[in-house]
Design a protein around this motif. Structure first.
Motif, PDB file in Angstrom:
ATOM      1  N   ILE A 190      26.666 -30.823  30.796  1.00 27.19           N
ATOM      2  CA  ILE A 190      26.291 -30.173  29.544  1.00 27.19           C
ATOM      3  C   ILE A 190      26.447 -31.196  28.428  1.00 27.19           C
ATOM      4  CG2 ILE A 190      26.781 -28.312  27.910  1.00 27.19           C
ATOM      5  CD1 ILE A 190      27.856 -26.656  30.169  1.00 27.19           C
ATOM      6  N   SER A 191      25.366 -31.495  27.761  1.00 25.89           N
ATOM      7  CA  SER A 191      25.408 -32.490  26.694  1.00 25.89           C
ATOM      8  C   SER A 191      25.874 -31.851  25.386  1.00 25.89           C
ATOM      9  CB  SER A 191      24.031 -33.130  26.498  1.00 25.89           C
ATOM     10  OG  SER A 191      23.060 -32.142  26.189  1.00 25.89           O
ATOM     11  N   ALA A 241      24.077 -28.826  23.382  1.00 24.63           N
ATOM     12  CA  ALA A 241      23.136 -28.105  24.251  1.00 24.63           C
ATOM     13  C   ALA A 241      23.322 -26.597  24.123  1.00 24.63           C
ATOM     14  CB  ALA A 241      23.321 -28.538  25.694  1.00 24.63           C
ATOM     15  N   THR A 242      22.276 -25.841  24.401  1.00 22.68           N
ATOM     16  CA  THR A 242      22.342 -24.383  24.423  1.00 22.68           C
ATOM     17  C   THR A 242      21.838 -23.886  25.780  1.00 22.68           C
ATOM     18  OG1 THR A 242      20.122 -24.184  23.463  1.00 22.68           O
ATOM     19  CG2 THR A 242      21.987 -24.181  21.929  1.00 22.68           C
ATOM     20  N   TYR A 264      23.846 -22.121  28.046  1.00 25.76           N
ATOM     21  CA  TYR A 264      24.888 -22.156  29.065  1.00 25.76           C
ATOM     22  C   TYR A 264      25.893 -21.019  28.885  1.00 25.76           C
ATOM     23  CZ  TYR A 264      23.042 -26.688  30.415  1.00 25.76           C
ATOM     24  OH  TYR A 264      22.218 -27.706  30.847  1.00 25.76           O
ATOM     25  N   HIS A 276      25.761 -23.392  20.591  1.00 23.74           N
ATOM     26  CA  HIS A 276      25.843 -24.808  20.938  1.00 23.74           C
ATOM     27  C   HIS A 276      27.124 -25.079  21.733  1.00 23.74           C
ATOM     28  CE1 HIS A 276      22.387 -26.018  18.567  1.00 23.74           C
ATOM     29  NE2 HIS A 276      22.834 -25.275  17.570  1.00 23.74           N
ATOM     30  N   CYS A 277      27.061 -26.079  22.596  1.00 24.32           N
ATOM     31  CA  CYS A 277      28.178 -26.398  23.486  1.00 24.32           C
ATOM     32  C   CYS A 277      28.790 -27.755  23.160  1.00 24.32           C
ATOM     33  CB  CYS A 277      27.705 -26.424  24.946  1.00 24.32           C
ATOM     34  SG  CYS A 277      27.079 -24.841  25.551  1.00 24.32           S
ATOM     35  N   GLU A 325      30.272 -31.226  24.807  1.00 26.23           N
ATOM     36  CA  GLU A 325      29.940 -31.982  26.018  1.00 26.23           C
ATOM     37  C   GLU A 325      30.993 -31.722  27.088  1.00 26.23           C
ATOM     38  OE1 GLU A 325      29.202 -36.624  27.449  1.00 26.23           O
ATOM     39  OE2 GLU A 325      29.488 -36.136  25.319  1.00 26.23           O
TER      40      GLU A 325
END
Length: 244
Positions: free
Chosen positions: A91-92, A95-96, A98, A227-228, A230
């Motif tokens: 997961i960068s 990223a969305t 997830y 948003h995640c 990393e």
């Protein structure tokens, strides 16, 4: 009638392309879910197609995808049987897509009755909310979960608050016939979630991989839009899990 079918076909093509992409990158469980969803959509298109030539083309495409999906199932089972299954998701940052549903739902089947969450940091408000959301996923799934075991670190500064919140969660789960067991450990460092159907999910940040956002921001409620941070998710399977 043509417009909505075109939309369904477009969705099917997009999902099947993603299935192939995931397949080539060895993301097998995720790929299998996409194959299954895409095939079902393509079958819906075929059922209402009046042109016999196009109908046959759809049938051949579906057959090809089904053949690959079946081979993938066999490969996954063989790897599980040999104790060699390993899948990794990177997961960068930022990223969305997830959400817990996306990451965990495919592992929740009818053989799942116990879940163990090991995470040293289920302490602060948002961390306990993360655990709550994960438990809600178990509640709404069709799997017959009877027990959730939490191993976490003690919040020495606010242990009364931590105990109270986890006790409230435990009572709420008990109302739904799920037992929450809590064990505190000061030596715990690793983060992993174990399902007694054999799946083991190790996440670098545990359940806490979402970026905080404003309460009136998109992504506050729907975690697929959040948003995640990393992180890395490693998925393993142990064929013979120790039963209590």
């Amino acid at each position: 009638m043509a417009a909505p079918i075109s939309g369904v076909e477009e969705s099917a093509i997009g999902i099947l392309k993603r299935a192939v992409d995931l397949d080539t990158r060895n993301k097998y469980t995720e790929s299998l879910v996409c194959y299954q969803e895409g095939i079902q959509l393509l079958m819906n298109v075929m059922k209402v197609e009046g042109n016999k030539t196009k109908k046959e083309q759809y049938r051949l495409r579906i057959s090809d995808y089904m053949s690959r999906a079946e081979k993938l199932k066999v490969h996954i089972e063989q790897q599980k049987e040999a104790g060699k299954y390993h899948e990794q998701i990177q997961i960068s940052k930022g990223a969305t897509g997830y959400s817990y549903e996306h990451v965990f739902e495919r592992f929740l089947d009818q053989s799942l009755t116990e879940v163990t969450v090991e995470d040293p940091y289920i302490r602060s408000t948002h961390q306990i909310y993360n655990l709550l959301r994960f438990c809600e996923l178990l509640v709404v799934s069709s799997c017959p979960v009877q027990r959730v075991s939490l191993v976490t670190g003690r919040d020495e500064q606010n242990h009364t608050l931590q105990d109270g919140r986890l006790r409230e969660l435990g009572q709420s789960l008990a109302d739904r016939n799920i037992q929450l067991e809590i064990e505190y450990s000061n030596s715990l460092h690793d983060r992993e979630i174990r399902f007694n159907n054999g799946w083991i999910i190790k996440i670098g940040r545990g359940l806490d991989y979402f970026v905080n956002c404003g309460k009136f921001s998109v992504g506050f409620c729907n975690f697929n839009l959040r948003h995640c941070h990393e992180t890395t998710i490693d998925i393993f399977h142990s064929k013979h899990m120790k039963q209590r």
